[in-house]
Design a protein around this motif. Structure first.
Motif, mmCIF file in Angstrom:
data_model
loop_
_atom_site.group_PDB
_atom_site.id
_atom_site.type_symbol
_atom_site.label_atom_id
_atom_site.label_comp_id
_atom_site.label_asym_id
_atom_site.label_seq_id
_atom_site.Cartn_x
_atom_site.Cartn_y
_atom_site.Cartn_z
ATOM 1 N N LYS A 576 -11.193 -6.735 0.481
ATOM 2 C CA LYS A 576 -10.629 -6.393 -0.815
ATOM 3 C C LYS A 576 -10.236 -4.920 -0.852
ATOM 4 O O LYS A 576 -10.996 -4.053 -0.435
ATOM 5 N N GLY A 577 -9.038 -4.639 -1.352
ATOM 6 C CA GLY A 577 -8.544 -3.268 -1.363
ATOM 7 C C GLY A 577 -7.916 -2.912 -0.029
ATOM 8 O O GLY A 577 -7.625 -3.772 0.803
ATOM 9 N N TRP A 578 -7.683 -1.633 0.171
ATOM 10 C CA TRP A 578 -7.091 -1.185 1.439
ATOM 11 C C TRP A 578 -8.031 -1.498 2.588
ATOM 12 O O TRP A 578 -9.264 -1.381 2.460
ATOM 13 N N ASP A 579 -7.468 -1.887 3.733
ATOM 14 C CA ASP A 579 -8.267 -2.058 4.949
ATOM 15 C C ASP A 579 -7.423 -1.682 6.155
ATOM 16 O O ASP A 579 -6.189 -1.572 6.074
ATOM 17 N N ALA A 580 -8.111 -1.438 7.281
ATOM 18 C CA ALA A 580 -7.453 -0.966 8.500
ATOM 19 C C ALA A 580 -6.885 -2.109 9.324
ATOM 20 O O ALA A 580 -6.784 -2.016 10.555
ATOM 21 N N VAL A 581 -6.487 -3.179 8.659
ATOM 22 C CA VAL A 581 -5.827 -4.312 9.307
ATOM 23 C C VAL A 581 -4.493 -4.574 8.624
ATOM 24 O O VAL A 581 -3.459 -4.689 9.281
ATOM 25 N N THR A 582 -4.516 -4.639 7.288
ATOM 26 C CA THR A 582 -3.299 -4.943 6.530
ATOM 27 C C THR A 582 -2.946 -3.872 5.506
ATOM 28 O O THR A 582 -2.022 -4.054 4.712
ATOM 29 N N GLY A 583 -3.675 -2.765 5.478
ATOM 30 C CA GLY A 583 -3.381 -1.713 4.514
ATOM 31 C C GLY A 583 -3.598 -2.187 3.090
ATOM 32 O O GLY A 583 -4.587 -2.850 2.781
ATOM 33 N N LEU A 584 -2.654 -1.867 2.223
ATOM 34 C CA LEU A 584 -2.748 -2.265 0.816
ATOM 35 C C LEU A 584 -2.401 -3.729 0.604
ATOM 36 O O LEU A 584 -2.615 -4.275 -0.481
ATOM 37 N N GLY A 585 -1.841 -4.370 1.642
ATOM 38 C CA GLY A 585 -1.455 -5.765 1.538
ATOM 39 C C GLY A 585 0.039 -5.945 1.705
ATOM 40 O O GLY A 585 0.727 -5.098 2.269
ATOM 41 N N THR A 586 0.560 -7.072 1.205
ATOM 42 C CA THR A 586 1.969 -7.413 1.355
ATOM 43 C C THR A 586 2.681 -7.309 0.004
ATOM 44 O O THR A 586 2.073 -7.446 -1.051
ATOM 45 N N PRO A 587 3.998 -7.059 0.024
ATOM 46 C CA PRO A 587 4.695 -6.738 -1.224
ATOM 47 C C PRO A 587 4.913 -7.946 -2.129
ATOM 48 O O PRO A 587 5.215 -9.050 -1.672
ATOM 49 N N ASP A 588 4.758 -7.733 -3.419
ATOM 50 C CA ASP A 588 5.212 -8.665 -4.444
ATOM 51 C C ASP A 588 6.411 -7.991 -5.094
ATOM 52 O O ASP A 588 6.260 -7.124 -5.959
ATOM 53 N N PHE A 589 7.601 -8.362 -4.654
ATOM 54 C CA PHE A 589 8.802 -7.663 -5.094
ATOM 55 C C PHE A 589 8.965 -7.703 -6.614
ATOM 56 O O PHE A 589 9.339 -6.702 -7.236
ATOM 57 N N GLY A 590 8.667 -8.866 -7.203
ATOM 58 C CA GLY A 590 8.814 -8.989 -8.645
ATOM 59 C C GLY A 590 7.976 -7.981 -9.402
ATOM 60 O O GLY A 590 8.408 -7.418 -10.417
#
Length: 597
Positions: A576-590
């Motif tokens: 949960k939150g930032w991590d050293a695998v996926t960072g902040l996560g993936t974008p929700d453009f909307g």
């Protein structure tokens, strides 16, 4: 434009610029490697008549002022947010002192070099082309031909020196101690015997995000899939609001227009209908062959997805010459294996570079001399201050050394101590780059090869302090102690899909994976966000990271499953939150488009 008040510059102490004859100059060691990097060994003496192009960096005494401006115009809470600097203003801020210019000119003249000196617009880089015998005399060193265990050759030295009178007026000279192996971040490529349509497949949903996606996206990623996964279905950008997107190409990777058209027919019919293509720009003699047999998997992956997502935003492909390069028995006349530096100097001189540029190539951070890495990173800061977003692949080795197969990773430092250490990539480790990691499947999970970790060179920037500290607090005490630098710049910043992208290469369809897929895909979505801002009369996003870690953080899908193994460990966990695998996560453009407009 906010006026620039340059700090008062204290004049350097005057120094005698009259150089003695070259043979009598007292030299001081400027840079020295304790040991050659792992995998490299001397092959043979370098031929004295071999020509080398030396790039000489003069100090940028006012760079900290530029950095202050960069953070001011990139912080969404600052009154100057979005007030990017002009090319000329940036060049004024990175220009060297006249004393440095005079000292270096005098030194070059003492060796008979007064003409054919290339100079960057700011005067902070000089380029000369000379025989090795002259370079060895000037730098009081000895070059050799070095061979890597996988067969690559370089002409390099492990130390060089400068005369005392010029020592403080030169920041670095390359190629000297740079043993980097600039490579695309591509983990896999699979042949497809028959291309299947991604349309009209059963849909699958993600309860966490509410997104509904064609089930086929779990086996083949298309433009349609990415728009569905990242909530951009139905958004139509404009070709006429001053927007732009660029892709860098290196190492004889050529983007093919016929393949692009085939891709558009398959996935972006609107682009195919108008025969849309990209603008080609040659850097340092880069070429644009359109023979299908020369089509590059990396170049086609990058251009097809970045430009397919952002169509009809004007697009540019940069072809930079410089295949690593030196083959002893062919007598290569010039050692031209620093294409990234060539591209960076070129794009900084460009009056209107694309507003977002993606790169899918990298070196291991430990193979790049610190002086060189810091200077290149400073170049990225200059582009950010001008309103350009830079995205880069985070790497395909998890926490390892770039090899996507954890079983073959060595993860050994090359400083002579032979310590085991998580190894990170550059330029992703630069704090002025937006590093993009990888996910797979839907609902999304971290992909095992997603590069992530902590820089050994760059300290953690303040914009990510809270997020990264939160992640470190989740690690049990002593986790991987000594294997990473918890105070270093942490990455990736964000992630995107990175497996099974359907790409056309040489007239055939392939599935290609790697963070070299996620970086251009994310850049495509940045171009869409820029489109929305420009339509609203606002400037481009520019350097993204301060925005991502603050106001825009809620516009990302948090990825909480998966890990990035390497170096004999399970690596870090997505959490949960930032991590050293996926960072902040993936974008929700909307969500993002509402947050940035």
């Amino acid at each position: 434009m906010w006026p620039i008040s340059l700090v008062a510059l204290l004049p350097l102490a005057a120094s005698a610029l009259a150089f003695p004859s070259p043979g009598n100059c007292e030299h001081k060691v400027k840079e020295e490697l304790g040991a050659p990097p792992r995998g490299w060994a001397i092959h043979s003496p370098a031929p004295a008549d071999h020509f080398i192009q030396l790039r000489i960096a003069l100090p940028q005494p006012n760079f900290r002022v530029l950095e202050e401006h960069l953070y001011a115009v990139s912080d969404p809470e600052h009154e100057r947010y979005g007030q990017h600097l002009s090319k000329e203003e940036v060049e004024e801020l990175v220009a060297p002192h006249s004393e440095s210019v005079d000292a270096v000119n005098e030194w070059l003249a003492s060796h008979g070099i007064q003409e054919d000196i290339g100079r960057s617009p700011a005067g902070d880089w000089l380029t000369i082309r000379i025989p090795l015998s002259k370079a060895e005399e000037m730098l009081n060193t000895k070059y050799h031909v070095w061979q890597h265990t996988d067969g690559d050759y370089l002409v390099r030295t492990t130390s060089y020196s400068l005369p005392a009178a010029v020592y403080d007026h030169v920041e670095l000279i390359q190629p000297t101690t740079l043993f980097g192996r600039f490579k695309p971040q591509k983990s896999s490529i699979k042949s497809i015997s028959k291309v299947q349509s991604a349309q009209n497949s059963p849909a699958i949903g993600d309860m966490a995000t509410g997104a509904t996606v064609d089930a086929s996206c779990n086996t083949t990623v298309t433009i349609t899939c990415l728009r569905q996964i990242y909530n951009a279905v139905g958004y139509t950008p404009s070709a006429h609001v001053g927007n732009s997107i660029g892709i860098t190409g290196y190492l004889e990777e050529y983007a093919n227009r016929a393949d692009l058209q085939q891709f558009y027919v398959d996935q972006v019919p609107a682009a195919a209908a108008v025969n849309s293509t990209f603008k080609f720009i040659s850097v340092n003699g880069g070429i644009d062959p359109q023979n299908l047999s020369l089509a590059g998997g990396e170049a086609n992956l990058d251009t097809q997805f970045a430009f397919g997502l952002s169509f009809p935003v004007p697009s540019t492909f940069y072809s930079t010459a410089g295949e690593p390069p030196f083959i002893p028995d062919e007598g290569t006349p010039t050692d031209t294996n620093e294409p990234y530096a060539q591209w960076l100097e070129f794009v900084l001189s460009h009056p209107s570079p694309p507003l977002v540029i993606s790169t899918s190539y990298a070196d291991g951070e430990q193979t790049v001399p610190e002086s060189y890495a810091r200077r290149a990173c400073a170049g990225f800061a200059q582009l950010g201050a001008r309103g350009v977003t830079l995205t880069s692949s985070s790497g395909d080795g998890g926490v390892g050394d770039g090899d996507p197969d954890p079983a073959t990773q060595e993860c050994i430092t090359n400083d002579g101590t032979n310590r085991t250490q998580f190894l990170v990539g550059f330029p992703a480790s630069c704090p002025f780059i937006t590093a993009v990691g990888g996910t797979e499947l839907f609902p999304e999970t971290a992909v095992a090869f997603s590069g992530g970790g902590f820089s050994q060179l760059f300290p953690r920037p303040s914009y990510q302090d809270a997020a990264v500290k939160g992640f470190l607090d989740t690690l049990p005490n002593g986790t991987y102690a000594g294997l990473f630098n918890p105070n270093g710049r942490a990455f990736p910043d964000v992630s995107a899909q990175s497996v099974n992208f359907r790409v056309f290469v040489g007239g055939e369809a392939f599935l290609i994976g790697g963070t070299s897929a996620s970086a251009p895909a994310f850049a495509g979505f940045v171009a869409l966000l820029n489109d929305a801002r420009l339509k609203a009369g606002k400037p481009s996003l520019g350097f993204l990271n301060p925005l991502l870690y603050s106001k825009a953080a809620s516009g990302f899908n948090d990825i909480t499953t998966g890990n990035n193994p390497g170096c004999g460990t399970q690596g870090f966990n997505a959490t949960k939150g930032w991590d050293a695998v996926t960072g902040l996560g993936t974008p929700d453009f909307g969500k993002l488009v509402k947050l940035v407009v």
